[in-house]
Design an enzyme around this catalytic site. Structure first.
Site, PDB file in Angstrom:
ATOM      1  N   ASN A 103     -10.830  -2.099  -5.178  1.00  0.00           N
ATOM      2  CA  ASN A 103     -10.148  -1.064  -6.077  1.00  0.00           C
ATOM      3  C   ASN A 103     -10.810  -1.197  -7.550  1.00  0.00           C
ATOM      4  O   ASN A 103     -10.480  -0.131  -8.131  1.00  0.00           O
ATOM      5  CB  ASN A 103      -8.746  -1.774  -6.481  1.00  0.00           C
ATOM      6  CG  ASN A 103      -7.847  -1.643  -4.925  1.00  0.00           C
ATOM      7  OD1 ASN A 103      -7.049  -2.433  -4.877  1.00  0.00           O
ATOM      8  ND2 ASN A 103      -8.100  -0.716  -4.215  1.00  0.00           N
TER       9      ASN A 103
ATOM     10  N   ASP B  26       0.822  -1.266   0.034  1.00  0.00           N
ATOM     11  CA  ASP B  26       0.128   0.032  -0.212  1.00  0.00           C
ATOM     12  C   ASP B  26       0.911   1.244  -0.117  1.00  0.00           C
ATOM     13  O   ASP B  26       1.924   1.457   0.547  1.00  0.00           O
ATOM     14  CB  ASP B  26      -1.036   0.049   1.269  1.00  0.00           C
ATOM     15  CG  ASP B  26      -1.921   1.238   1.002  1.00  0.00           C
ATOM     16  OD1 ASP B  26      -2.608   1.368  -0.135  1.00  0.00           O
ATOM     17  OD2 ASP B  26      -2.341   1.661   2.388  1.00  0.00           O
TER      18      ASP B  26
HETATM   19  C1  IPE Z   1      -5.590  -2.640   0.079  1.00  0.00           C
HETATM   20  O1  IPE Z   1      -4.993  -1.288  -0.373  1.00  0.00           O
HETATM   21  C2  IPE Z   1      -5.505  -3.277  -1.261  1.00  0.00           C
HETATM   22  C3  IPE Z   1      -4.155  -3.345  -1.914  1.00  0.00           C
HETATM   23  C4  IPE Z   1      -2.834  -2.994  -1.436  1.00  0.00           C
HETATM   24  C5  IPE Z   1      -4.093  -4.297  -3.114  1.00  0.00           C
HETATM   25  P1  IPE Z   1      -6.195  -0.083  -0.487  1.00  0.00           P
HETATM   26  O2  IPE Z   1      -5.494   1.228  -0.668  1.00  0.00           O
HETATM   27  O3  IPE Z   1      -7.295  -0.529  -1.535  1.00  0.00           O
HETATM   28  O4  IPE Z   1      -7.045  -0.251   1.061  1.00  0.00           O
HETATM   29  P2  IPE Z   1      -7.748   1.136   1.579  1.00  0.00           P
HETATM   30  O5  IPE Z   1      -8.746   1.493   0.698  1.00  0.00           O
HETATM   31  O6  IPE Z   1      -7.071   1.972   2.070  1.00  0.00           O
HETATM   32  O7  IPE Z   1      -8.283   0.578   2.852  1.00  0.00           O
HETATM   33  C1  IPE Z   2      -1.286   0.272  -3.499  1.00  0.00           C
HETATM   34  O1  IPE Z   2      -1.251   1.667  -3.255  1.00  0.00           O
HETATM   35  C2  IPE Z   2      -1.641  -0.291  -4.769  1.00  0.00           C
HETATM   36  C3  IPE Z   2      -3.210  -0.666  -4.861  1.00  0.00           C
HETATM   37  C4  IPE Z   2      -4.033  -0.670  -3.991  1.00  0.00           C
HETATM   38  C5  IPE Z   2      -3.329  -1.184  -6.271  1.00  0.00           C
HETATM   39  P1  IPE Z   2      -2.423   2.779  -3.434  1.00  0.00           P
HETATM   40  O2  IPE Z   2      -2.933   2.946  -4.990  1.00  0.00           O
HETATM   41  O3  IPE Z   2      -3.490   2.173  -2.506  1.00  0.00           O
HETATM   42  O4  IPE Z   2      -1.800   4.064  -2.884  1.00  0.00           O
HETATM   43  P2  IPE Z   2      -2.533   4.835  -1.830  1.00  0.00           P
HETATM   44  O5  IPE Z   2      -2.661   4.031  -0.573  1.00  0.00           O
HETATM   45  O6  IPE Z   2      -3.639   5.433  -2.350  1.00  0.00           O
HETATM   46  O7  IPE Z   2      -1.421   5.805  -1.677  1.00  0.00           O
HETATM   47 MG    MG Z   3      -4.062   2.359  -0.731  1.00  0.00          MG
END
Ligand code: IPE
Ligand code: IPE
Ligand code: MG
Length: 239
Positions: A60, A12
């Site tokens: 996502n 993340d």
């Molecule tokens: C969790 O991260 C999913 C992945 C890392 C693939 P998110 O960025 O989607 O989670 P939330 O929305 O902050 O809980």
């Molecule tokens: C994790 O990084 C990747 C996926 C969930 C696909 P994020 O895209 O959630 O990045 P943040 O959490 O918004 O910074």
């Molecule tokens: Mg994230």
């Protein structure tokens, strides 16, 4: 020191990392893919038996279409490019999640990667794609209901082993260690059933900055933890 058999990572923080550098979110995903490669290679090198990477959740899909499309494109490109890396490191590739929801191109490369790495005998690398803990538990409940209705299973016979065997993770041991990067302290619908006794490491580092040194720190902290599984410390010291 205890080594985890199964390490799972919630990768993340890509978007915030990029934004802090005045880039678009997708730049963070590109950097994140590079980090995934180095973490995969390091885990294979130190002989972690199972590594699972949470790459895309069922939630996502609700992101802006441009970001979702970019992620699908990146995944397809990365899997094609890194096949040789998987072979060189004797890694067997697997996926969990609703892969049928992904674009055809991604599904094809996923299928091919599973196929060509099938005989590799080293680390099992599982990508969680379009994965959600609630979704898989729901599917499992449907399957139990179907089997009971068909008379293949008695309701009274459904136990924890039945549930575990009907989840798509039945080929994996429960994760010993779950690492989540970027400072968020939540599970975000990952491994709801499987994480019952996982040790969880929340690290502040955003995924694009996560290094093999950070991985080793997390493994070292895991090694110092006492896993009691409901027992007392004294009981654990008995032979
Ligand atoms: C969790 O991260 C999913 C992945 C890392 C693939 P998110 O960025 O989607 O989670 P939330 O929305 O902050 O809980
Ligand atoms: C994790 O990084 C990747 C996926 C969930 C696909 P994020 O895209 O959630 O990045 P943040 O959490 O918004 O910074
Ligand atoms: Mg994230």
């Amino acid at each position: 020191m205890n080594q985890p058999r199964h390490v799972a990572i919630i990768m993340d923080g890509n978007g915030r990392w990029a934004k802090a550098r005045r880039h678009g979110r997708v730049y963070g995903h590109i950097r994140g893919a590079k980090v995934a490669k180095s973490v995969i290679e390091e885990c294979a090198r130190i002989k972690v038996p199972f590594l699972t990477l949470f790459a895309f959740s069922t939630e996502n899909w609700f992101r802006p279409i441009e970001e979702v499309s970019f992620l699908m494109h990146l995944l397809q490109r990365q899997l094609r490019r890194e096949r040789a890396t998987l072979m060189r490191n004797n890694i067997r590739f697997q996926v969990i999640g609703d892969v049928e929801r992904m674009p055809e191109g991604v599904q094809d490369i996923v299928r091919e990667t599973i196929e060509v790495t099938r005989s590799n005998s080293g680390m099992i690398l599982t990508f969680a794609l379009s994965y959600g803990g609630r979704q898989e538990v729901t599917m499992m409940a449907q399957e139990v209901a179907r089997r009971v209705a068909a008379g293949d299973l008695k309701a009274s016979e459904v136990d924890e082993a039945t549930v575990a065997s009907l989840l798509p993770t039945s080929f994996l041991p429960d994760p010993d260690l779950i690492i989540r990067t970027s400072g968020e302290r939540r599970i975000s619908n990952f491994f709801l059933w499987q994480s019952a006794y996982s040790e969880i490491e929340f690290v502040e580092t955003p995924w694009p900055d996560f290094s093999t040194a950070d991985l080793h720190h997390a493994l070292a902290r895991f090694g110092l933890r006492e896993r009691r599984f409901g027992r007392t410390s004294e009981q654990l010291r008995l032979p």
